[in-house]
Design a protein around this motif. Sequence first.
Motif, mmCIF file in Angstrom:
data_model
loop_
_atom_site.group_PDB
_atom_site.id
_atom_site.type_symbol
_atom_site.label_atom_id
_atom_site.label_comp_id
_atom_site.label_asym_id
_atom_site.label_seq_id
_atom_site.Cartn_x
_atom_site.Cartn_y
_atom_site.Cartn_z
ATOM 1 N N ARG A 23 0.683 -1.317 0.032
ATOM 2 C CA ARG A 23 -0.012 0.038 -0.092
ATOM 3 C C ARG A 23 0.923 1.183 0.159
ATOM 4 O O ARG A 23 0.407 2.323 -0.504
ATOM 5 N N GLY A 24 1.920 1.287 0.549
ATOM 6 C CA GLY A 24 2.912 2.442 0.708
ATOM 7 C C GLY A 24 3.750 2.411 -0.550
ATOM 8 O O GLY A 24 4.567 3.410 -0.966
ATOM 9 N N SER A 25 3.626 1.607 -1.621
ATOM 10 C CA SER A 25 4.509 1.641 -2.956
ATOM 11 C C SER A 25 3.725 2.522 -3.771
ATOM 12 O O SER A 25 2.614 1.849 -4.258
ATOM 13 N N ARG A 26 4.098 3.199 -4.709
ATOM 14 C CA ARG A 26 3.567 3.876 -5.794
ATOM 15 C C ARG A 26 3.328 2.719 -7.081
ATOM 16 O O ARG A 26 2.750 2.869 -8.031
ATOM 17 N N ASP A 55 -7.701 -13.324 -0.967
ATOM 18 C CA ASP A 55 -8.864 -12.564 -0.080
ATOM 19 C C ASP A 55 -9.231 -11.196 -0.806
ATOM 20 O O ASP A 55 -9.989 -10.314 -0.280
ATOM 21 N N GLY A 56 -8.555 -11.020 -2.013
ATOM 22 C CA GLY A 56 -8.893 -9.676 -2.721
ATOM 23 C C GLY A 56 -8.131 -8.535 -2.324
ATOM 24 O O GLY A 56 -8.498 -7.548 -2.780
ATOM 25 N N TYR A 57 -7.154 -8.650 -1.499
ATOM 26 C CA TYR A 57 -6.447 -7.299 -0.993
ATOM 27 C C TYR A 57 -5.422 -7.229 -1.699
ATOM 28 O O TYR A 57 -5.068 -5.530 -1.894
ATOM 29 N N ILE A 58 -4.666 -7.792 -2.700
ATOM 30 C CA ILE A 58 -3.833 -7.572 -3.612
ATOM 31 C C ILE A 58 -3.997 -8.137 -4.874
ATOM 32 O O ILE A 58 -4.877 -9.178 -5.140
ATOM 33 N N GLU A 59 -3.225 -7.771 -6.005
ATOM 34 C CA GLU A 59 -3.433 -8.535 -7.343
ATOM 35 C C GLU A 59 -2.200 -8.578 -7.978
ATOM 36 O O GLU A 59 -1.291 -7.793 -7.790
ATOM 37 N N VAL A 78 -4.761 -3.612 -3.984
ATOM 38 C CA VAL A 78 -5.938 -3.176 -4.256
ATOM 39 C C VAL A 78 -6.473 -1.985 -3.542
ATOM 40 O O VAL A 78 -6.608 -2.177 -2.340
ATOM 41 N N ARG A 79 -6.890 -1.004 -4.348
ATOM 42 C CA ARG A 79 -7.047 0.347 -3.841
ATOM 43 C C ARG A 79 -8.753 0.170 -3.330
ATOM 44 O O ARG A 79 -9.542 0.607 -3.875
ATOM 45 N N ARG A 80 -8.964 -0.059 -2.000
ATOM 46 C CA ARG A 80 -10.313 -0.463 -1.414
ATOM 47 C C ARG A 80 -9.804 -0.100 0.029
ATOM 48 O O ARG A 80 -8.928 -0.523 0.602
ATOM 49 N N MET A 81 -11.162 0.273 0.850
ATOM 50 C CA MET A 81 -11.185 0.222 2.154
ATOM 51 C C MET A 81 -10.850 -1.298 2.814
ATOM 52 O O MET A 81 -11.394 -1.950 2.202
ATOM 53 N N ASP A 82 -10.121 -1.269 3.777
ATOM 54 C CA ASP A 82 -10.116 -2.644 4.236
ATOM 55 C C ASP A 82 -11.417 -3.151 4.955
ATOM 56 O O ASP A 82 -11.962 -2.458 5.959
ATOM 57 N N ASP A 83 -11.956 -4.289 4.405
ATOM 58 C CA ASP A 83 -13.252 -4.643 4.932
ATOM 59 C C ASP A 83 -13.111 -5.626 6.079
ATOM 60 O O ASP A 83 -13.941 -6.382 6.693
ATOM 61 N N GLY A 84 -11.871 -6.054 6.647
ATOM 62 C CA GLY A 84 -11.591 -6.999 7.509
ATOM 63 C C GLY A 84 -11.495 -6.505 9.027
ATOM 64 O O GLY A 84 -11.153 -7.249 9.671
ATOM 65 N N GLY A 85 -11.576 -5.114 9.287
ATOM 66 C CA GLY A 85 -11.684 -4.989 10.553
ATOM 67 C C GLY A 85 -12.712 -4.920 11.361
ATOM 68 O O GLY A 85 -13.831 -5.493 10.764
ATOM 69 N N PRO A 86 -12.721 -4.541 12.398
ATOM 70 C CA PRO A 86 -14.038 -4.658 13.434
ATOM 71 C C PRO A 86 -15.203 -3.583 12.935
ATOM 72 O O PRO A 86 -14.884 -2.603 12.207
ATOM 73 N N ARG A 87 -16.321 -4.049 13.177
ATOM 74 C CA ARG A 87 -17.507 -3.185 13.039
ATOM 75 C C ARG A 87 -18.098 -2.641 14.439
ATOM 76 O O ARG A 87 -17.848 -3.422 15.374
ATOM 77 N N HIS A 88 -18.602 -1.429 14.398
ATOM 78 C CA HIS A 88 -18.944 -1.043 15.570
ATOM 79 C C HIS A 88 -20.321 -0.382 15.206
ATOM 80 O O HIS A 88 -20.940 0.879 15.507
#
Length: 221
Positions: A23-26, A55-59, A78-88
Motif C-alpha cells: 500500500r505504501g508503494s506507488r 482475499d482480494g487485498y492485492i492483485e 487493491v485500492r479499497r477500504m479494508d473490510d476485514g476490520g472490526p464493526r461498531h
Amino acid sequence: MSNTARSHKESRGRRRAVLRVLRGSRAPMSIVAIANQLGVHPNTVRFHLEHLVADGYIERVEPGHRGPGRPALMFRAVRRMDDGGPRHYRMLAEILTIDLAAQHDPSAKALAAGRTWGQTLEPPAGAGGAEESIEHLVEVLDELGFAPERRTSGGKNTVGLRHCPFLELAEARANVVCPIHLGLMKGALETWAAPVAVERLEAFVEPDLCLAHLRPGGAAT
C-alpha cells in the motif's frame, strides 16, 4: 496463549506488514523487493501473498517490460477500504438514538423512521388476507431476531416479542427504540395493504415480553 493462537497472531501480523508495504508503494513490487524491505525470506512473503490475493487485498500485475529470462511476479495493493476490520454498529445506533432523543417529539420521529424502513419489507407471497399477513409479519419479525409468538385471545390477535435485537438501547431510550419497532410493523402492514394493523405496542409488559396489539381493518396512519 497457546502455540497455535500465537502462530495465527504472528501470521496475521506478517500478512498486514506485507500489505502495508504494497500500500505504501506507488509501483508494483516483486516478491524479492517486498522480502528485502521486511527483512524476511522470499518464501515467507510468497506464502502471505497467496492469501492476500485470494482475499482480494492485492492483485498480480503483468511486468512492465519483458527481457531475457522469466519475468518476476509483480504485485500491487487493491485500492479499497479494508473490510476485514472490526464493526461498531452499536456505536452508530447509539449516535442515532441519542440524536433522535434530543429532537422535538422524538417518539413521533422514531415511529416515522421505523415506518419508512418497514415499507421496504417484502410482502407475503399469498393472497395477503389477514391470516397470511399476520403469519408473514411473525416470520419477518422472527428473521429480524424478535423471537415472536402469535397469540389469540377473545378474538383478538397479539404478537409477543420475547427478544429485543436492540435491548440495551431500548432499556436506555425506550421512547425512541420502541416506536421504531412499532413503526416498522405499521409500515410493513401498510405497504402490504393488509386487512390488519398494529394498534399499539406495549413495551416490557413483563420482564421478558413486549406485546404488539393487532386490530382488523386497514393500517392506521
